[in-house]
Design a protein around this motif. Structure first.
Motif: not given
Length: 132
Positions: A5-13, A63-66, A81-86, A107-114
């Motif tokens: 399964a593929t999960f796109p990284i979530f991008y914000g501004a 909040r996450v850093g950057g 993005s600083m949102e939708r972090i897993v 430990y790995l934190a990722l921003s994901l669309e889903d």
């Protein structure tokens, strides 16, 4: 044959900047199959994490850093993005390449669309956690 399964990284501004730096959606993403989790963000990050090494995963609030690729001493943030972090706990640690250098992941934190779909597919989601 394994399914993936593929999960796109979530991008914000910050998406236009990250695209210009070669870390946009065309070169980035998360792929999960029955053997490993493969994460890449353009030229700046790539990792293959064996599924048995993933000991926990959860959504991260706060909040996450950057944005981009950041880390130190086994804790890495790969996000558009600083949102939708897993957040993903890894034990034993896994190897990754960050900005061309080998690093270790615990430990790995990722921003994901889903993020919820990712946690369901991973099967180890255990609720919310605050940013660490």
């Amino acid at each position: 044959m394994s399914q993936s399964a593929t999960f796109p990284i979530f991008y914000g501004a910050w998406r236009p900047l990250l695209v210009g730096l070669g870390m946009g959606p065309g070169f980035s993403g998360v792929e999960l199959d029955d053997k490993e989790l493969h994460v890449r963000m353009g030229w700046a990050f790539r990792a293959r994490i064996p599924r048995p090494s993933i000991t926990g995963a959860r959504t991260v609030s706060g909040r996450v850093g950057g944005v981009g690729v950041h880390g130190w001493r086994g804790r890495w943030l790969v996000n558009g993005s600083m949102e939708r972090i897993v957040g993903i706990d890894i034990d034993p640690g896994a190897r990754a390449i960050a900005t061309g250098f080998p690093v270790h992941l615990h430990y790995l934190a990722l921003s994901l669309e889903d993020p919820d779909g990712f946690l369901r597919a991973l099967g180890t989601g255990d609720g919310d956690a605050t940013a660490a």
